[in-house]
Design a protein around this motif. Structure first.
Motif, short mmCIF file in Angstrom:
data_model
loop_
_atom_site.label_atom_id
_atom_site.label_comp_id
_atom_site.label_asym_id
_atom_site.label_seq_id
_atom_site.Cartn_x
_atom_site.Cartn_y
_atom_site.Cartn_z
N PHE B 57 23.00 35.05 3.40
CA PHE B 57 22.55 34.04 2.44
C PHE B 57 21.04 33.91 2.43
N TRP B 58 20.40 33.98 3.60
CA TRP B 58 18.98 33.67 3.66
C TRP B 58 18.13 34.65 2.89
N GLN B 59 18.45 35.94 3.01
CA GLN B 59 17.70 36.94 2.25
C GLN B 59 17.91 36.71 0.75
N PHE B 61 18.63 33.95 -0.60
CA PHE B 61 17.95 32.70 -0.97
C PHE B 61 16.48 32.98 -1.28
N SER B 62 15.83 33.75 -0.40
CA SER B 62 14.41 34.06 -0.63
C SER B 62 14.22 34.78 -1.96
N ARG B 64 16.16 34.54 -4.54
CA ARG B 64 16.38 33.55 -5.62
C ARG B 64 15.12 32.72 -5.87
N VAL B 65 14.47 32.32 -4.77
CA VAL B 65 13.23 31.53 -4.92
C VAL B 65 12.18 32.35 -5.67
N GLY B 66 12.05 33.63 -5.27
CA GLY B 66 11.09 34.51 -5.93
C GLY B 66 11.37 34.64 -7.42
N THR B 67 12.63 34.83 -7.75
CA THR B 67 13.02 34.96 -9.15
C THR B 67 12.73 33.67 -9.92
N ALA B 68 13.05 32.54 -9.27
CA ALA B 68 12.82 31.25 -9.94
C ALA B 68 11.34 31.01 -10.17
N ILE B 69 10.50 31.43 -9.23
CA ILE B 69 9.05 31.27 -9.40
C ILE B 69 8.56 32.16 -10.55
N ASP B 70 9.07 33.39 -10.61
CA ASP B 70 8.69 34.28 -11.72
C ASP B 70 9.08 33.66 -13.05
N ARG B 71 10.31 33.13 -13.10
CA ARG B 71 10.80 32.51 -14.34
C ARG B 71 9.94 31.30 -14.70
N ASP B 72 9.60 30.53 -13.67
CA ASP B 72 8.78 29.34 -13.87
C ASP B 72 7.41 29.72 -14.42
#
Lengths: 200, 186
Positions: B57-59, B61-62, B64-72
């Motif tokens: 999950f942790w990898q 999760f990281s 997902r955060v990266g993708t969300a930041i790119d999208r943001d």
């Protein structure tokens, strides 16, 4: 005075000479503000478990907790330049996570998770099924009762009991006074005691 | 002596109670029972652990955060790059001026006599013109001070911006204005 000592050195340039994983939080923050996305990835890797746990205590289920934790890190990325280093990075991240939870979580919409979990299986092997089951049922009841507390009480209990934050730090996170934090902590424990009182 | 307050009960549980109140606690069964109850509840709460997610999950999760930041980060880039708010604000102002003229035109036509036409009242210098207020409302949460500081709502900016548009941009502006006029008429 040496020539090097008078040169203006940006703190984040430390990242150029040290592996990112070896940098402390303040160096990683400087590197992130300086534009290093990799430095922020190290921050995420270092604090994701604690941030996730704050969120999990709030909502008591994995899916919502991971969404909230993700949102907290996106907000941290956006607001990193506003981090002044007056508190520990972990405290600042908790503050963001708690605010995300407070804004998004309603006490009435807590979706609890079923009992199955890896550690429960391990407990069964060590202690025997009946004892482990009772223990896990009680733990699930406590988690559920915490997740159903009013939001400010829940935040206070989570930060104090599980993240060892001082009343002053919690007051900073929640934007309230130390007296209010203590009162919230008292009412959180009293409500928890009352809600669990009828259970074994 | 009065019983301990909630603050003091927490202080007592954490061993931080002031000495004078400690004296009360030593003699008050009710307060002692409350402190004991709080301690037991806290102890039980502390023993409950969070269910640990899968190591995978942790990898994930990281990532997902990266993708969300790119999208943001790319969230504000859905429109053409040249169509930033520095352009949109003046365009909005031009559109509003045209709309104001359209709205005012019928009133002028229905006047019975040229004598009925009144000289326009001098604008109140203490109040911003209505069209600028409307522009800021269109832009969103940008207040007048911020927009002024950014230098985007000074009179004349719209005209300047239009003069500097390319042919392609002028065509797009024409299309936008026509669409806006069509919407206003309907």
């Amino acid at each position: 005075m040496t020539h090097e000592s008078v040169l203006p050195v940006r703190p984040w340039t430390v990242a150029l000479v040290k592996p990112l994983a070896e940098l402390d939080d303040s160096e990683l923050v400087s590197a992130t503000i300086g534009g290093s996305r990799e430095a922020f990835e190290v921050i995420v890797a270092r604090h994701r478990r604690a941030v996730y746990q704050v969120c999990y205590r709030f909502v008591n289920n994995h899916e919502d907790a991971s969404d909230l934790a993700q949102d907290a890190f996106v907000r941290a990325w956006r607001g990193m330049k506003n981090f002044k280093g007056e508190s520990a990075l972990s405290t600042w991240l908790y503050r963001i996570a708690v605010n995300v939870c407070l804004n998004r979580v309603s006490a009435k919409t807590v979706a609890t998770e079923p009992l199955e979990s890896n550690d429960q299986v391990a407990d069964v092997r060590i202690e025997g099924a009946p004892h482990a089951m009772i223990r896990e049922e009680r733990a699930a009841a406590v988690r559920k009762a915490i997740a159903e507390l009013p939001k400010k009480q829940r935040a206070t209990l989570i930060l104090r009991a599980y993240h060892d934050m001082s009343h002053q730090q919690i007051a900073d996170v929640l934007g309230s006074s130390v007296g209010a934090v203590k009162a919230n902590f008292f009412h959180a424990l009293a409500n928890l005691k009352k809600n669990l009182g009828s259970e074994p | 002596m009065t019983h301990l307050t909630p603050d003091e009960l927490i202080d007592a549980m954490e061993g931080l109670l002031a000495a004078d109140r400690q004296a009360h606690l030593a003699t008050c069964d009710e307060c002692r029972a409350q402190v004991a109850g709080l301690s037991i509840t806290l102890s039980e709460a502390k023993q409950t652990s969070v269910t640990e997610p899968s190591p995978l999950f942790w990898q994930h999760f990281s990532e997902r955060v990266g993708t969300a930041i790119d999208r943001d980060a790319s969230g504000g880039r859905n429109r053409p790059s040249w169509l930033g708010w520095q352009i949109l604000v003046p365009l909005g102002a031009v559109a509003l001026v045209i709309l104001a003229l359209i709205v005012a035109a019928p009133k002028l036509q229905v006047s019975d006599s040229p004598l009925a036409l009144q000289a326009p009242e001098a604008p109140d210098a203490s109040q911003p013109p209505d069209n600028w207020v409307m522009v800021t409302e269109l832009v969103g949460n940008i207040d007048l001070d911020t927009a002024s500081a950014a230098g985007v709502i000074e009179p004349g900016v719209a005209e300047q911006a239009v003069l500097h548009l390319t042919v392609e941009e002028q065509q797009e502006l024409t299309r936008l204005l026509k669409a806006e006029l069509q919407r206003a008429k309907s």
